[in-house]
Design a protein around this motif. Structure first.
Motif, PDB file in Angstrom:
ATOM      1  N   ILE A  36       0.867  -1.173   0.000  1.00  0.00           N
ATOM      2  CA  ILE A  36       0.000   0.000   0.000  1.00  0.00           C
ATOM      3  C   ILE A  36       0.904   1.224   0.000  1.00  0.00           C
ATOM      4  CG2 ILE A  36      -0.257   0.061   2.513  1.00  0.00           C
ATOM      5  CD1 ILE A  36      -3.257   0.927   1.809  1.00  0.00           C
ATOM      6  N   SER A  37       0.580   2.181  -0.858  1.00  0.00           N
ATOM      7  CA  SER A  37       1.421   3.376  -0.972  1.00  0.00           C
ATOM      8  C   SER A  37       1.175   4.314   0.205  1.00  0.00           C
ATOM      9  CB  SER A  37       1.156   4.106  -2.290  1.00  0.00           C
ATOM     10  OG  SER A  37      -0.166   4.624  -2.320  1.00  0.00           O
ATOM     11  N   VAL A  57       6.050  -7.826   6.831  1.00  0.00           N
ATOM     12  CA  VAL A  57       4.898  -6.938   6.781  1.00  0.00           C
ATOM     13  C   VAL A  57       5.269  -5.593   7.402  1.00  0.00           C
ATOM     14  CG1 VAL A  57       2.570  -6.581   7.719  1.00  0.00           C
ATOM     15  CG2 VAL A  57       3.213  -8.803   6.787  1.00  0.00           C
ATOM     16  N   ASN A  58       4.781  -4.518   6.813  1.00  0.00           N
ATOM     17  CA  ASN A  58       4.975  -3.132   7.218  1.00  0.00           C
ATOM     18  C   ASN A  58       6.346  -2.575   6.826  1.00  0.00           C
ATOM     19  OD1 ASN A  58       3.796  -0.735   8.374  1.00  0.00           O
ATOM     20  ND2 ASN A  58       5.153  -1.009  10.120  1.00  0.00           N
ATOM     21  N   SER A  59       7.198  -3.367   6.184  1.00  0.00           N
ATOM     22  CA  SER A  59       8.480  -2.841   5.714  1.00  0.00           C
ATOM     23  C   SER A  59       8.233  -1.745   4.688  1.00  0.00           C
ATOM     24  CB  SER A  59       9.319  -3.944   5.052  1.00  0.00           C
ATOM     25  OG  SER A  59       9.684  -4.908   5.979  1.00  0.00           O
ATOM     26  N   VAL A  96      -1.246  -1.629   9.093  1.00  0.00           N
ATOM     27  CA  VAL A  96      -0.182  -0.990   8.311  1.00  0.00           C
ATOM     28  C   VAL A  96      -0.534   0.469   8.027  1.00  0.00           C
ATOM     29  CG1 VAL A  96       1.047  -1.010   6.092  1.00  0.00           C
ATOM     30  CG2 VAL A  96       0.680  -3.159   7.339  1.00  0.00           C
ATOM     31  N   ILE A  97      -1.791   0.726   7.676  1.00  0.00           N
ATOM     32  CA  ILE A  97      -2.211   2.115   7.431  1.00  0.00           C
ATOM     33  C   ILE A  97      -2.085   2.942   8.702  1.00  0.00           C
ATOM     34  CG2 ILE A  97      -4.163   3.601   6.836  1.00  0.00           C
ATOM     35  CD1 ILE A  97      -5.073   1.426   4.867  1.00  0.00           C
ATOM     36  N   GLU A  98      -2.465   2.383   9.823  1.00  0.00           N
ATOM     37  CA  GLU A  98      -2.321   3.103  11.094  1.00  0.00           C
ATOM     38  C   GLU A  98      -0.845   3.417  11.358  1.00  0.00           C
ATOM     39  OE1 GLU A  98      -3.626   2.733  15.789  1.00  0.00           O
ATOM     40  OE2 GLU A  98      -4.560   1.394  14.329  1.00  0.00           O
ATOM     41  N   ASN A  99       0.054   2.491  11.026  1.00  0.00           N
ATOM     42  CA  ASN A  99       1.492   2.756  11.178  1.00  0.00           C
ATOM     43  C   ASN A  99       1.945   3.885  10.260  1.00  0.00           C
ATOM     44  OD1 ASN A  99       2.023   0.847  13.182  1.00  0.00           O
ATOM     45  ND2 ASN A  99       2.290  -0.781  11.687  1.00  0.00           N
ATOM     46  N   ILE A 100       1.439   3.905   9.018  1.00  0.00           N
ATOM     47  CA  ILE A 100       1.767   4.992   8.084  1.00  0.00           C
ATOM     48  C   ILE A 100       1.333   6.330   8.686  1.00  0.00           C
ATOM     49  CG2 ILE A 100       1.165   6.023   5.840  1.00  0.00           C
ATOM     50  CD1 ILE A 100       0.910   3.102   4.761  1.00  0.00           C
ATOM     51  N   ILE A 101       0.127   6.360   9.212  1.00  0.00           N
ATOM     52  CA  ILE A 101      -0.396   7.595   9.807  1.00  0.00           C
ATOM     53  C   ILE A 101       0.430   8.001  11.019  1.00  0.00           C
ATOM     54  CG2 ILE A 101      -2.392   8.591  11.021  1.00  0.00           C
ATOM     55  CD1 ILE A 101      -4.133   6.728   9.135  1.00  0.00           C
ATOM     56  N   ASN A 102       0.742   7.067  11.903  1.00  0.00           N
ATOM     57  CA  ASN A 102       1.531   7.386  13.090  1.00  0.00           C
ATOM     58  C   ASN A 102       2.942   7.853  12.747  1.00  0.00           C
ATOM     59  OD1 ASN A 102      -0.320   7.035  15.223  1.00  0.00           O
ATOM     60  ND2 ASN A 102      -0.111   4.824  15.081  1.00  0.00           N
ATOM     61  N   ASP A 103       3.524   7.296  11.670  1.00  0.00           N
ATOM     62  CA  ASP A 103       4.868   7.709  11.268  1.00  0.00           C
ATOM     63  C   ASP A 103       4.892   9.133  10.709  1.00  0.00           C
ATOM     64  OD1 ASP A 103       5.854   5.318  12.139  1.00  0.00           O
ATOM     65  OD2 ASP A 103       6.140   4.454  10.136  1.00  0.00           O
ATOM     66  N   ASP A 104       3.747   9.632  10.259  1.00  0.00           N
ATOM     67  CA  ASP A 104       3.626  11.011   9.777  1.00  0.00           C
ATOM     68  C   ASP A 104       2.501  11.710  10.532  1.00  0.00           C
ATOM     69  OD1 ASP A 104       3.897  13.359   8.289  1.00  0.00           O
ATOM     70  OD2 ASP A 104       2.655  12.621   6.636  1.00  0.00           O
ATOM     71  N   ALA A 105       2.418  11.461  11.828  1.00  0.00           N
ATOM     72  CA  ALA A 105       1.311  11.979  12.632  1.00  0.00           C
ATOM     73  C   ALA A 105       1.176  13.494  12.531  1.00  0.00           C
ATOM     74  CB  ALA A 105       1.483  11.559  14.093  1.00  0.00           C
ATOM     75  N   GLY A 106       2.281  14.202  12.576  1.00  0.00           N
ATOM     76  CA  GLY A 106       2.234  15.658  12.458  1.00  0.00           C
ATOM     77  C   GLY A 106       1.626  16.103  11.141  1.00  0.00           C
TER      78      GLY A 106
END
Length: 192
Positions: A36-37, A57-59, A96-106
């Protein structure tokens, strides 16, 4: 440029600006990776460089234009519909999407939670999130005030919601149903 009923418009490449993807699942037989992009939440199938072992997964995998940065990505195989991905990929997608969001939370605080406004006279963008109705949306706007939320923890503390989780749930719904409108995936990506 293409023309439609006398109007001219430029075709938009859905992969324009997509540089990073996250792994949802990998086929054991051929090594094809379901991803997922990070930009636009597109489900893509990619081929890894031959000879690499399993990818977890999540890499994060770089698929951008600079070939010197490509450590895993070999070629884009195409887009995938949610109904044609593995059950494991569907299961991993919200996490995985939640991780993407948390990694760019700001970024998500700035692009969505601090900018969200009315979609119509009766509906606020916050109401697109599961479990947020009109009253809760009004409470969130009041809690945001003029200064906005500082970060995801501030949002969660002031509004009593799990911001990244709710956004991830909405994105999964939008990925599953391409006809759903409005689409936060597109609204948030457009405001970058």
């Amino acid at each position: 440029m293409a023309s439609h009923r006398g109007r001219r418009f430029e075709e938009v490449d859905p992969l324009d600006g997509v540089e990073w993807v996250r792994v949802l699942d990998q086929e054991i037989n051929d090594g094809e990776i379901c991803t997922i992009s990070e930009q636009g939440m597109l489900v893509l199938r990619i081929a890894p460089i031959p000879g690499l072992g399993p990818i977890t997964v999540n890499s994060r995998i770089y698929i951008g234009n600079d070939p010197t940065k490509r450590e895993i990505f070999s070629e884009l195989l195409g887009f995938s519909r949610i109904r044609s991905i593995s059950s494991r990929a569907r299961l991993e997608m919200p996490v995985v999407i939640e991780n993407i969001i948390n990694d760019d939370a700001g970024g998500y605080i700035t692009r969505f939670f601090n900018r969200a406004g009315n979609l119509s006279l009766k509906k606020h963008a916050f109401e697109l999130l599961q479990g947020v109705g009109n009253r809760k949306a009004l409470d969130m706007v009041a809690a945001r005030g003029r200064e906005g939320f500082k970060d995801m923890a501030d949002l969660e503390q002031r509004c009593g919601i799990a911001g990244a989780e709710l956004l991830a749930q909405r994105f999964v719904v939008e990925i599953a149903d391409k006809k759903i409108q409005p689409r936060l995936c597109e609204l948030i990506s457009r405001s970058e």
